[in-house]
Design a protein around this motif. Structure first.
Motif, PDB file in Angstrom:
ATOM      1  N   THR A  98      48.662   9.884  31.904  1.00  0.00           N
ATOM      2  CA  THR A  98      49.374  10.729  32.857  1.00  0.00           C
ATOM      3  C   THR A  98      50.876  10.457  32.757  1.00  0.00           C
ATOM      4  O   THR A  98      51.304   9.516  32.076  1.00  0.00           O
ATOM      5  CB  THR A  98      48.908  10.486  34.305  1.00  0.00           C
ATOM      6  OG1 THR A  98      49.488   9.272  34.802  1.00  0.00           O
ATOM      7  CG2 THR A  98      47.398  10.405  34.393  1.00  0.00           C
TER       8      THR A  98
ATOM      9  N   LEU B 173      51.489  21.749  44.086  1.00  0.00           N
ATOM     10  CA  LEU B 173      50.806  20.458  44.033  1.00  0.00           C
ATOM     11  C   LEU B 173      50.382  19.994  45.424  1.00  0.00           C
ATOM     12  O   LEU B 173      49.277  19.467  45.614  1.00  0.00           O
ATOM     13  CB  LEU B 173      51.711  19.415  43.383  1.00  0.00           C
ATOM     14  CG  LEU B 173      51.931  19.553  41.876  1.00  0.00           C
ATOM     15  CD1 LEU B 173      53.057  18.627  41.434  1.00  0.00           C
ATOM     16  CD2 LEU B 173      50.656  19.235  41.110  1.00  0.00           C
TER      17      LEU B 173
ATOM     18  N   ALA C  15      44.208  15.867  40.461  1.00  0.00           N
ATOM     19  CA  ALA C  15      44.921  15.851  39.179  1.00  0.00           C
ATOM     20  C   ALA C  15      45.081  17.262  38.639  1.00  0.00           C
ATOM     21  O   ALA C  15      44.248  18.143  38.886  1.00  0.00           O
ATOM     22  CB  ALA C  15      44.177  14.988  38.164  1.00  0.00           C
TER      23      ALA C  15
ATOM     24  N   SER D 190      54.642  13.989  40.762  1.00  0.00           N
ATOM     25  CA  SER D 190      53.353  13.317  40.888  1.00  0.00           C
ATOM     26  C   SER D 190      53.367  12.276  41.996  1.00  0.00           C
ATOM     27  O   SER D 190      52.456  12.212  42.825  1.00  0.00           O
ATOM     28  CB  SER D 190      52.991  12.666  39.548  1.00  0.00           C
ATOM     29  OG  SER D 190      51.763  11.988  39.631  1.00  0.00           O
TER      30      SER D 190
ATOM     31  N   ARG E 124      47.925  13.384  40.228  1.00  0.00           N
ATOM     32  CA  ARG E 124      48.156  12.927  38.863  1.00  0.00           C
ATOM     33  C   ARG E 124      48.434  14.140  37.971  1.00  0.00           C
ATOM     34  O   ARG E 124      47.790  15.185  38.111  1.00  0.00           O
ATOM     35  CB  ARG E 124      46.945  12.157  38.348  1.00  0.00           C
ATOM     36  CG  ARG E 124      46.774  10.806  39.031  1.00  0.00           C
ATOM     37  CD  ARG E 124      45.443  10.186  38.701  1.00  0.00           C
ATOM     38  NE  ARG E 124      45.375   8.813  39.185  1.00  0.00           N
ATOM     39  CZ  ARG E 124      44.265   8.187  39.515  1.00  0.00           C
ATOM     40  NH1 ARG E 124      43.105   8.827  39.422  1.00  0.00           N
ATOM     41  NH2 ARG E 124      44.287   6.934  39.928  1.00  0.00           N
ATOM     42  N   ILE E 125      49.381  13.987  37.045  1.00  0.00           N
ATOM     43  CA  ILE E 125      49.750  15.086  36.153  1.00  0.00           C
ATOM     44  C   ILE E 125      49.648  14.599  34.714  1.00  0.00           C
ATOM     45  O   ILE E 125      50.143  13.516  34.376  1.00  0.00           O
ATOM     46  CB  ILE E 125      51.182  15.580  36.434  1.00  0.00           C
ATOM     47  CG1 ILE E 125      51.311  16.092  37.876  1.00  0.00           C
ATOM     48  CG2 ILE E 125      51.563  16.680  35.450  1.00  0.00           C
ATOM     49  CD1 ILE E 125      52.743  16.399  38.285  1.00  0.00           C
TER      50      ILE E 125
END
Length: 297
Positions: free
Chosen positions: A7, A46, A56, A76, A82-83
């Motif tokens: 990530t 997000l 994620a 993030s 999570r990216i």
């Protein structure tokens, strides 16, 4: 060595509930005036996804298309999502010719560097390689990028995510790529809604990322459940992924949508009702963590 997912804030053993194909940032000369380049809007997507239970998001935006690598770690950390970022190269029409002239001779080296060292000076390491096939076949550009992706994947273990043009040429991609099918994630098969094609791809061991809803491709979204049902009933639920594939500002959930929240508010409940919670857990949690994992050097 233990496989992990790379990530933008570090390597992790699992992703949790995952949107396996989306875009927080995207800019293409082929889509003028439709750029995804607003940090606040990306944060909003997000945040909404996290509120709906998402953990994620995998961004398939490759190099040269405004992927916003420098902003991803902060986004993030701020949102708790999570990216996973991408290296790779899209179809030729998305780029200025001078950029292609500069990068094509060293694609495999460039992909490998972005996976292991970082993207430019950001220090953000990519966790997948995004490339593209051609329409019902592989043109010269596709063959070059797929060859470079296979070389970088062999060197690093990174998964390869493939844009299938109008959902076509999945068999040609798998035949050409010199990697195990389990290292390949095929996107857009719902855009060529032939059930046997999707089932055959999953049967070969590739991951199938059904990435509707997508405003730009709504004509085939109505087949999403049919393809999902066919893949699961053929015994390949462990090869199935879902993503929102938001490619324009208009398609964000904060605009006309539906955005990635749709996956959790509409698609996952249907999946649980139709096939049970174990299948839904596999598709949204277990499968993405398998698909995007590697034993990184």
């Amino acid at each position: 060595m233990t496989a992990t997912i790379r990530t933008v804030t570090g390597d992790v053993p699992g992703l949790g509930i995952t949107d396996a194909h989306d875009h927080l940032f995207f800019r293409s000369r082929a889509l003028p005036g439709q750029e995804l380049d607003d940090i606040a809007a990306a944060r909003g997507e997000l945040t909404a996804f996290a509120t709906a239970g998402g953990s994620a998001m995998v961004q398939w935006t490759p190099l040269g298309l405004g992927r916003g690598a420098e902003s991803l770690p902060d986004l993030s950390r701020e949102t708790g999502v999570r990216i996973v970022a991408a290296t790779g190269l899209h179809r030729a029409e998305h780029y200025a010719p001078e950029l292609l002239t500069r990068v094509m001779p060293r694609l495999a080296e460039l992909f490998t560097t972005e996976l292991t060292t970082g993207i430019g000076t950001t220090g953000v390491r990519a966790g997948l390689i995004k490339v593209a096939g051609g329409f019902h076949g592989l043109d010269t550009h596709a063959r070059s990028t797929l060859h470079a992706a296979a070389a970088a994947s062999t060197a690093t273990g990174a998964p390869i995510a493939v844009h299938l043009e109008a959902g076509t040429a999945s068999a040609e991609v798998l035949d050409f790529l010199d990697v195990a099918p389990s290292k390949v994630i095929l996107g857009h098969l719902e855009r060529f809604p032939d059930v046997s094609t999707a089932v055959e791809a999953a049967a070969r061991g590739a991951f199938v990322a059904l990435d509707g809803p997508s405003r730009a491709n709504a004509a085939t979204d109505w087949r999403l459940r049919d393809l999902t049902t066919a893949i699961i009933e053929a015994g390949h639920a462990d090869q199935l992924l879902f993503g929102g594939d938001t490619t324009t500002a208009r398609a964000r959930g904060s605009a006309e949508g539906p955005g990635p929240v749709w996956l959790l508010e509409r698609l996952r409940p249907w999946l649980e009702h139709r096939f049970g919670t174990d299948i839904a857990e596999a598709v949204f949690v277990t499968n993405p963590s398998r698909a995007f994992a590697a034993e990184w050097p």
